[in-house]
Enzyme design. Structure first.
Site, PDB file in Angstrom:
ATOM      1  N   GLU A 215      28.492  -1.962  77.531  1.00  0.00           N
ATOM      2  CA  GLU A 215      28.118  -0.737  76.814  1.00  0.00           C
ATOM      3  C   GLU A 215      29.380  -0.155  76.218  1.00  0.00           C
ATOM      4  OE1 GLU A 215      27.894   2.843  75.735  1.00  0.00           O
ATOM      5  OE2 GLU A 215      27.433   3.411  77.803  1.00  0.00           O
TER       6      GLU A 215
ATOM      7  N   CYS B 270      29.805   8.910  73.740  1.00  0.00           N
ATOM      8  CA  CYS B 270      29.509   7.707  72.967  1.00  0.00           C
ATOM      9  C   CYS B 270      28.191   7.809  72.222  1.00  0.00           C
ATOM     10  CB  CYS B 270      29.531   6.468  73.860  1.00  0.00           C
ATOM     11  SG  CYS B 270      28.365   6.527  75.235  1.00  0.00           S
TER      12      CYS B 270
END
Length: 503
Positions: free
Chosen positions: A256, A290
């Site tokens: 990720e 993010c």
């Protein structure tokens, strides 16, 4: 940054890890990014330390798997209660190591606690062995699929959300029957340690989460220590190095990485809600999110009104310093490039050390690094577009593909489904992260694999198919005793089943 966010702050520190050796063990200090004060000292774990931690986790994993879904559920729910009871204690460590406001740290814990609960209570339904249709050729078989655990999962966590993000791997891996070796960021090692302590206090029988602290070398050692899988969260560049290290031992990975998340604002959007979401999504946690908002594409006919609302809301933004002071240099570079290429500053914020005021820039060319690279700071780029279709085209014109937001009326779902990313919030921002049943992850440079939800539980297992013969078939298909007559019978059955004559 608004004055209330800066009040009482001393001169911002520079990033530097102070290492020392005590009784033969090398240690490093975690620092408070608000003041530069030492929060605590932590060991720099060696490759041998990591291997030892993995061996301990393997032994605990055998016990943990043997408890079954119900036994694990009971203990994970006990951990959930412990986290609730000690929420402020854990949040205080998050604040000290990241510099974020206390309520932001509390919110992070609240979200993580909800995920622990979901993983614990849904693991049996999602992962329990289930029957499947064996089909014509397997009519004499009982077919089933199960999802046994991998054993030990290595988790390499980030510093921006040091509880919520790694917990998406830790809680789901545990619920699936694995134990965990957790390498927290070198900026937030204390958070990793207190999480492990709360779990051990709630489940004292075994250490289900082993924590190893240190720098990149410690993380690299974990990649090669023989774990069943590595779950990594961090930059794309580091993610590629993690994949390369894991490739040497064929250790599977869940990656990720970052994003350059876009918000699309259509002509029929609720502009008050969209502006509020853009400011919070772009500025909360000092923009170090993010799945936050970095780019906004707003339809021309409502752009002026939207920008005015954003500018009016920015003074209410309240957040801490950059956790990693060097990230301020990235913000400075992106702002300079956006302005040099013709962007118009709507809200001009100063950058002092690791304290960055909110910045909003309008009409930034698409080839600016402020549009093409992840900023990870409180910089919001707002670009006007002729229509929603062009907004989608620009939003998708990136290697990243993590999250996105859409503010629109009747066509909102159509726009959302057109976006190349793993998650979309419609008429909200980052809302997908707070829904445990939804998978979380990206595509392209944002990585692959999923945490959260049923997909997140299965991510930490290996599908196992079992075909159990219930009785012998009259036509011995998989035997050397099969004759031409047997084969004719089989072909006749297949022709009847699939609707064509076989010769």
């Amino acid at each position: 940054m608004p004055k209330q966010a800066r009040a009482g702050r001393s001169a911002p520190p520079t990033l530097g890890f102070v290492t020392s050796t005590v009784a033969g063990e090398q240690t490093f200090d975690s620092l408070d990014p608000r003041t530069g004060a030492v929060v605590a000292s932590h060991p720099v774990h060696t490759a041998e330390d990591v291997r030892t931690a993995v061996r301990r986790a393997e032994e605990a994993a055998r016990w943990w798997r043997g408890l079954g879904f119900d036994g694990r559920r009971t203990r994970l729910l006990a951990w959930k209660k412990a986290l609730v009871a000690r929420l402020d204690e854990v949040a205080a460590v998050v604040v000290a190591e990241t510099g974020k406001p206390l309520d932001d740290a509390r919110l992070e814990l609240v979200l993580a606690i909800d995920h622990v609960d979901w993983a614990a209570t849904h693991a049996k339904k999602v992962l329990g062995r289930r029957s499947v249709n064996p089909g014509l050729l397997g009519a004499n078989q009982a077919a089933s699929v199960g999802y046994p655990p991998l054993g030990v999962v290595g988790v390499i966590g980030p510093w921006n959300y040091p509880v919520f993000t790694p917990m998406g791997s830790i809680a789901y891996a545990l619920a699936a029957g694995n134990t965990v070796v957790f390498k927290p960021s070198e900026l937030t090692p204390g958070v990793g340690e207190i999480l492990a302590r709360t779990l051990h206090d709630a489940v004292p029988e075994r250490a289900l989460v082993e924590v190893v602290t240190g720098f990149g070398e410690t993380g690299a050692a974990l990649c090669g220590a023989g774990v069943g899988k590595i779950a990594f969260t961090g930059s794309t560049a580091t993610g590629k190095r993690v994949m390369a290290a894991c490739a040497e031992t064929l250790t599977p990975v869940l990656i990720e990485c970052g994003g350059k998340d876009a918000m699309v604002v259509a002509a029929d959007a609720d502009l008050d809600a969209a502006a509020d979401a853009a400011v919070w999504g772009g500025m909360s946690n000092a923009g170090q999110t993010c799945v936050g908002v970095e780019r906004v594409y707003v339809v021309e006919q409502v752009a002026d009104e939207f920008v005015a609302k954003v500018a009016a809301l920015v003074p209410s933004a309240h957040y801490g310093p950059m956790t990693m002071p060097s990230q301020a240099d990235v913000v400075r570079r992106h702002v300079a490039d956006a302005i040099a290429k013709g962007g118009r500053v709507v809200v001009e914020g100063s950058i002092e050390g690791n304290v960055v005021d909110p910045v909003v820039i309008l009409d930034v060319p698409e080839d600016s690094v402020a549009v093409t690279e992840e900023t990870f700071g409180p910089l919001l780029v707002v670009n006007r577009v002729p229509d929603a279709a062009e907004a989608v085209r620009r939003a998708n014109a990136t290697g990243y593909g993590l999250g996105a937001s859409v503010f629109a009326g009747a066509g909102a779902m159509r726009i959302a489904e057109s976006l190349r990313c793993g998650m979309v919030s419609v008429n909200g921002v980052i809302s997908f992260a707070g829904i445990p049943a939804l998978p979380f992850g990206g595509v392209g440079d944002s990585g692959f694999g999923r945490i959260h939800g049923a997909d997140g539980l299965r991510e930490f297992t290996r599908p196992q198919a079992i075909a159990r013969q219930r009785f012998a078939l009259p036509v011995p298909v998989t035997s050397f005793t099969r004759t031409a007559a047997h084969m004719r019978t089989l072909l006749t059955l297949v022709a009847a089943r699939h609707g064509r004559t076989l010769r």
